[in-house]
Design an enzyme around this catalytic site. Structure first.
Site, PDB file in Angstrom:
ATOM      1  N   ASP A 128       0.849  -1.186   0.000  1.00  0.00           N
ATOM      2  CA  ASP A 128       0.000   0.000   0.000  1.00  0.00           C
ATOM      3  C   ASP A 128       0.892   1.245   0.000  1.00  0.00           C
ATOM      4  OD1 ASP A 128      -1.798   2.103   0.619  1.00  0.00           O
ATOM      5  OD2 ASP A 128      -3.116   0.706   1.667  1.00  0.00           O
ATOM      6  N   LYS A 132      -1.522   9.652   0.456  1.00  0.00           N
ATOM      7  CA  LYS A 132      -1.781  10.957   1.072  1.00  0.00           C
ATOM      8  C   LYS A 132      -0.646  11.291   2.039  1.00  0.00           C
ATOM      9  CE  LYS A 132      -6.797  10.679   0.694  1.00  0.00           C
ATOM     10  NZ  LYS A 132      -8.103  10.671   1.422  1.00  0.00           N
ATOM     11  N   THR A 200       1.805  -9.359 -11.185  1.00  0.00           N
ATOM     12  CA  THR A 200       0.770  -9.539 -10.172  1.00  0.00           C
ATOM     13  C   THR A 200      -0.530  -8.849 -10.584  1.00  0.00           C
ATOM     14  OG1 THR A 200       1.228  -7.533  -8.901  1.00  0.00           O
ATOM     15  CG2 THR A 200       2.618  -9.467  -8.454  1.00  0.00           C
ATOM     16  N   LYS A 201      -1.590  -9.188  -9.852  1.00  0.00           N
ATOM     17  CA  LYS A 201      -2.887  -8.566 -10.094  1.00  0.00           C
ATOM     18  C   LYS A 201      -2.809  -7.060  -9.886  1.00  0.00           C
ATOM     19  CE  LYS A 201      -6.029  -8.719  -6.901  1.00  0.00           C
ATOM     20  NZ  LYS A 201      -7.051  -9.194  -5.922  1.00  0.00           N
TER      21      LYS A 201
END
Length: 222
Positions: A128, A132, A200-201
């Site tokens: 991830d 922000k 990868t996805k």
């Protein structure tokens, strides 16, 4: 104070196949939660180089790598149950014997259960990016984390990172270049995508959105 975590635990709905795999194959290929250090070399049927993957997602990439490298052993860590179930299903489907699975916070596992200098390779693919600015502190790639990874790798071991978020790639490069424990395996912080890393996805989704992809391969200094 509660530790800052790099993930949000979302317990998605399990398919019947994923649930069956968790019930039937976790006792064989899963490593239960606990506090004791693992005997990494004796987790598998045969002794071989050990790769640890942090956050394997749906497990397809990790299962493919294990299938293509039967002479190596793999430990995968993932907190999301559907992904764990999916990987266990693939392990059975592909008749893999060189994969073991863990389902807890990877940082805590590495701190508490992975012995020093026990791994040959660590993989962190498409974590991830916490894009922000106020969330940047939740990015898993930080100085302390890199030092932790270095302590668990054998001399000459490899830390392989990949992301499709350019600001995070720049952040990864800055942290890795500042580490005295590692040196880039390329002339720049970024390396060509190795053939052994499957797409990868998350990578496919990023490419469809017009993102680039950055691989960083760093070797632990002797």
């Amino acid at each position: 104070m509660r530790p800052v975590r790099s993930f949000v635990l979302r317990q998605g709905r399990l398919t019947r196949g994923q649930d069956d795999a968790l019930q039937n194959f976790w006792p064989v290929f899963g490593i239960d939660r606990g506090d004791s250090a693992l005997d990494v070399d004796n987790l598998f049927e045969s002794k071989a180089q050990v790769t640890l993957e942090i956050g394997f997602g749906d497990g397809v990439s990790l299962a493919t790598m294990a299938e293509n490298a039967p002479d190596k052993n793999f430990i995968g860590i993932e907190v999301h149950k559907p992904g764990v179930g999916r990987l266990l299903h693939l392990i059975d489907e592909k008749k893999l014997t060189n994969v073991r699975v863990m389902d807890d916070d990877a940082v805590q596992i590495i701190k508490n259960r992975i012995p020093e200098a026990s791994l040959d390779r660590v993989q962190l693919f498409f974590p991830d990016p916490w894009h922000k600015k106020r969330h940047n502190k939740r990015r898993i790639v930080q100085d302390d984390f890199v030092s932790l990874i270095a302590s668990r790798l054998k001399p000459g071991g490899v830390f392989h990172l990949a992301t499709d978020w350019e600001p995070y790639a720049e952040h990864m490069a800055e942290v890795m270049e500042a580490s005295a424990d590692f040196s880039s395996m390329a002339d720049t912080p970024y390396s060509p995508k190795p053939e052994e890393r499957p797409t990868t996805k998350f990578e496919t989704r990023g490419i469809k959105l017009g993102h680039g992809v950055w691989d960083l391969l760093y070797q632990k200094q002797d």
